[in-house]
Motif scaffolding. Structure first.
Motif, short mmCIF file in Angstrom:
data_model
loop_
_atom_site.label_atom_id
_atom_site.label_comp_id
_atom_site.label_asym_id
_atom_site.label_seq_id
_atom_site.Cartn_x
_atom_site.Cartn_y
_atom_site.Cartn_z
N LYS A 6 0.83 -1.20 0.00
CA LYS A 6 0.00 0.00 0.00
C LYS A 6 0.87 1.25 0.00
O LYS A 6 0.54 2.25 -0.62
CB LYS A 6 -0.89 -0.02 1.24
N GLY A 7 1.98 1.16 0.71
CA GLY A 7 2.88 2.32 0.78
C GLY A 7 3.70 2.50 -0.49
O GLY A 7 4.34 3.53 -0.67
N GLY A 8 3.72 1.49 -1.36
CA GLY A 8 4.46 1.60 -2.62
C GLY A 8 5.92 1.22 -2.50
O GLY A 8 6.56 0.93 -3.50
N LYS B 178 -4.08 -12.19 -0.19
CA LYS B 178 -4.86 -11.70 -1.33
C LYS B 178 -5.07 -10.19 -1.28
O LYS B 178 -5.74 -9.62 -2.12
CB LYS B 178 -6.23 -12.38 -1.38
N ASN B 179 -4.53 -9.57 -0.25
CA ASN B 179 -4.82 -8.15 -0.07
C ASN B 179 -3.53 -7.33 -0.05
O ASN B 179 -3.37 -6.44 0.77
CB ASN B 179 -5.62 -7.93 1.21
N LEU C 45 -2.31 -5.00 -1.84
CA LEU C 45 -2.39 -3.53 -2.00
C LEU C 45 -3.22 -2.87 -0.90
O LEU C 45 -3.33 -1.66 -0.85
CB LEU C 45 -2.95 -3.18 -3.37
N ASP C 46 -3.78 -3.69 -0.01
CA ASP C 46 -4.57 -3.13 1.09
C ASP C 46 -3.71 -2.89 2.32
O ASP C 46 -4.09 -2.11 3.19
CB ASP C 46 -5.69 -4.10 1.49
N ILE C 47 -2.62 -3.64 2.44
CA ILE C 47 -1.84 -3.50 3.68
C ILE C 47 -0.49 -2.87 3.40
O ILE C 47 0.05 -2.96 2.30
CB ILE C 47 -1.67 -4.86 4.42
N ASN D 250 10.11 6.60 -6.16
CA ASN D 250 8.73 6.63 -5.69
C ASN D 250 7.71 7.02 -6.75
O ASN D 250 6.67 6.39 -6.86
CB ASN D 250 8.61 7.50 -4.44
N PRO D 251 8.00 8.04 -7.57
CA PRO D 251 6.99 8.40 -8.57
C PRO D 251 6.83 7.39 -9.72
O PRO D 251 5.77 7.34 -10.32
CB PRO D 251 7.49 9.74 -9.11
N GLN E 209 3.15 -1.75 -8.10
CA GLN E 209 1.74 -1.89 -7.69
C GLN E 209 0.89 -2.37 -8.86
O GLN E 209 0.04 -3.25 -8.70
CB GLN E 209 1.20 -0.56 -7.17
N ARG F 17 -1.22 -5.90 -9.34
CA ARG F 17 -2.63 -5.87 -9.70
C ARG F 17 -2.90 -6.73 -10.93
O ARG F 17 -3.87 -7.45 -11.00
CB ARG F 17 -3.03 -4.42 -10.00
#
Lengths: 432, 303
Positions: free
Chosen positions: A200-202, A253-254, A256-258, A398-399, A406, A410
């Protein structure tokens, strides 16, 4: 250049000697305390981190330095994030003589701008207290040193010993990709998550990309890729994501949520097999309970390509730089020399702070088993990288890379398109 | 021109004493100086910076870049278009759903439907929270291991994917934003409605107008000043959206919007000149429709 190499070789043989007998280093340490006592006038030290533990060890070390040398130090503590974001203004204004910073690209960038003082002379004096890989990480693009390492932590696979015992596995024996896949399969059969990942933080998944690239394509390719000398569209990079994709079925399975806290909690609550993270989070385990901390273990990411073995590790090094615009650069050099030396680090350890010293000669007898294992994991590696967002351009890591990974997590099938876009974005960066 | 000339001399003749002038200069001059220094200078500086290449270190290193940063953003940065898309969705959602809902709610409460006091307080509560706090609350509620997941019996290893699920996260975020926005619009509109002369409504009712006709032909035109404020707020809030998203995703582009891109590039993680260019784009997007709309409304007033 030639003499540099000679120095390197002699330094390495010194290290071998030191490994045999710690006494030689101890003697060296007291000699150094002697050199540190020359009068260089008052100096200033810029510290990062306003949390209590950080302020505490900074003050303890400052007092120890003043007692040992008779020099006067003014300590200025700063909020870590604000300090990082404002560093260029800080260095152009009236900076402290010595300040806390990190090795790698983030140091090189400021060194290239002429804002950091060359500390090669300090390396000539105490360079034998550090592994060769530290010197590489402390060296600017002009071949001179601008940084002195103090503490570091490894990025590796963190396991809970108890979970692995239940599965009949020993983390120490998970040394190859096949072993690793077997472990993932076993944890999955048990109804657990094999490989805990959050992004989630990338930045969290950059650790996995770094290590896969280093394992598959080697240190040099990884460094060159991040420096723009190799292309993201290279089939070698696609290969890295092929391995990454193989791990996805065993991940939570999550993803990108954590963020990293979620990863930590998955391990803490015994919901997963392995977790790829920097060992700095281990303090949270200790805060919760000693039992949880004792159950924690770290091993290097397994070998994939035998040509490279397990020769590279992300082990971000924290340490000190001397500001070129400081009022007392000579004093700054004396300060960082002592702070990074064995004596300085001992003072820091004695203040009760938990971390691993970057100094070779450090007395590690007070380390707990997990700290010792961290050292062993880092000691095994021949090459040290700093982590993707410390090893490449700030306007790229980061950009550009973070959203690319990510997007891959996905839709793994889009990887070729994603890598083309990454390369196109690198090419579009202005030359700075 | 001649007709105004007969009026103006009367005003002009009013001479200010020395003291008045000094006071006026101080009262107008000092705030203006601060405004220029703290708003216009940085704004023009930002616009200037967006046309340069600069590492942010030595002023002497600054290089003219022309439109290169903009070119890079428009053609070389796919995340920019994702951000624009999200901002446009946000604007459409606010404009077509959240704002009309707030107006409807205000109208119903003003009509004192049953339980209107309850609705009023219920929708008003989120308004007192800052957007950042709203983001923190809803992140805590919906994230894995959070409150809602907890009462559904899901722990961190098997949560329902919400913020990381790209099929639904846009609508979840818009829902959160609306949670506050609807109440805010309701509040603004309600205060406007209170000042509408009730006799206007009575007159409309006597003339046999339906509820809808009354609202559209009588209330809405009477409320024009409030309408303008609401439209301005809706557009600006949609474009400058930042706080909620930042609280949920941090400065990563987990759900990109323009505000996050400005922040990400200026604060540490990127290059300030590109951040400046994003800020200029955002400014242009905000100021364009605003000026057009305000000009038009004022022009109508003059007529």
């Amino acid at each position: 250049m030639m003499s540099d190499q000679n120095n390197g070789i002699s330094r390495r043989s010194v290290l071998k000697g030191a490994a045999v007998g710690g006494l030689g280093i101890a003697a060296g340490g007291s000699l150094l305390a002697g050199c540190g006592s020359k009068d260089v006038g008052p100096m200033k030290w810029g510290g990062r981190g306003l949390e209590e533990s950080s302020v505490q060890w900074h003050e303890a070390v400052k007092t120890a330095y003043e007692t040992a040398t008779g020099n006067t130090v003014t300590l200025n503590m700063n909020d870590a994030n604000a300090f990082q974001n404002n560093l260029s203004q800080y260095l152009q204004g009236t900076p402290d003589d010595g300040f806390d910073w990190m090795a790698g690209y983030r140091m090189q960038f400021y060194a290239d701008q002429g804002l950091l003082e060359d500390v090669s002379s300090v390396w000539d004096e105490i360079g034998d207290q550090f592994a060769e890989s530290y010197k590489i990480a402390s060296t600017g693009s002009d071949g001179k040193q601008y940084f002195l390492p103090t503490s570091w932590y490894p990025w590796g696979l963190h396991y809970r010993k108890s979970t692995m015992t239940e599965l009949g596995l020993d983390p120490e024996n998970i040394a190859t990709w096949d072993d690793f896949m077997k472990m993932l399969e076993a944890t999955k059969k048990k109804g657990l998550i094999g490989y805990a990942l959050g992004d989630k933080g990338g930045w969290e998944a950059m650790g996995t990309f770094d290590i896969l690239n280093a394992r598959i394509n080697g240190y040099q390719f990884h460094v060159d890729l991040l420096a723009g000398k190799e292309k993201w569209t290279d089939a070698k990079v696609a290969e890295v994501f092929k391995y990454f994709e193989m791990m996805i079925p065993y991940m939570n399975k999550n993803v990108l949520d954590i963020s990293w806290e979620g990863m930590r909690d998955l391990l803490l609550q015994k919901k997963c097999g392995a977790m790829m993270m920097g060992s700095w989070f281990s303090g949270d385990f200790k805060t919760l309970s000693q039992a949880d901390y004792d159950d924690l273990w770290i091993v290097p990411f397994p070998e994939i390509n035998p040509e490279h073995g397990r020769d590279t590790i992300d082990a971000p090094i924290d340490g000190l730089c001397v500001a070129a615009n400081g009022e007392n650069t000579e004093g700054g050099k004396e300060l960082v020399k002592w702070l990074a030396s064995k004596d300085g680090m001992q003072a820091r350890l004695d203040s009760g702070n938990t971390f691993t010293s970057a100094n070779n000669g450090q007395d590690t007898s007070s380390y707990d088993p997990f700290q010792k294992q961290q050292l062993a994991v880092m000691g095994e590696a021949k090459y040290i990288t700093q982590f993707l967002d410390r090893d490449t351009r700030q306007d790229f890591a980061n950009p550009v890379v973070a959203p690319a990974i990510q997007n891959f997590l996905r839709a793994p099938k889009d990887i070729n398109k994603i890598l083309e876009s990454v390369q196109a974005q690198w090419d579009a960066l202005p030359a700075l | 021109m001649t007709s105004t000339a007969t009026n103006t001399p009367v005003r002009r003749r009013r001479a200010f004493s020395r003291k008045d002038r000094l006071t006026l200069t101080a009262f107008v001059g000092i705030p203006t100086a601060f405004h220029v220094l703290l708003v216009w200078v940085p704004a023009i500086g930002t616009i200037g910076l967006s046309f340069t290449f600069w590492s942010g270190i030595h002023i002497s290193d600054i290089k003219w870049a022309g439109f290169e940063n903009y070119n890079n953003i428009f053609t070389g940065t796919p995340v920019f278009w994702d951000a624009i898309q999200n901002n446009v969705i946000w604007l459409l959602w606010f404009g077509l759903i959240a704002t009309p809902l707030g107006i409807l709610l205000a109208y119903q409460i003003d009509r004192q439907i049953r339980g209107h006091r309850f609705y009023e307080s219920a929708f008003f509560v989120p308004v007192v929270l800052s957007l950042a706090v709203t983001g923190i609350i809803w992140n805590f509620m919906l994230q894995p291991g959070g409150f809602v997941q907890g009462i559904m019996g899901r722990d961190i290893s098997n949560p329902i994917s919400i913020y990381g699920n790209y099929d639904i996260n846009t609508y979840v975020i818009l829902g959160i934003a609306s949670w506050r926005h609807i109440g805010y619009i309701m509040l603004l509109y309600l205060s406007g409605l209170k000042s509408v002369d009730p006799s206007l409504k009575e007159a409309a009712a006597i003339d046999g107008a339906t509820e809808w006709q009354t609202f559209r032909k009588v209330i809405l035109p009477t409320m024009k000043p409030v309408n303008i404020i609401i439209i301005v707020i809706t557009v600006i809030d949609s474009l400058r959206a930042f706080d909620i998203v930042y609280m949920i995703y941090g400065s990563s582009t987990g759900w990109p919007i323009l505000g996050i891109l400005v922040f990400q590039n200026i604060s540490g993680g990127g290059m300030s000149m590109k951040g400046a260019a994003y800020a200029v784009i955002l400014f242009a997007l905000c100021i364009g429709p605003m000026i057009t709309y305000l000009k038009q409304s004022f022009a109508e007033d003059v007529k």
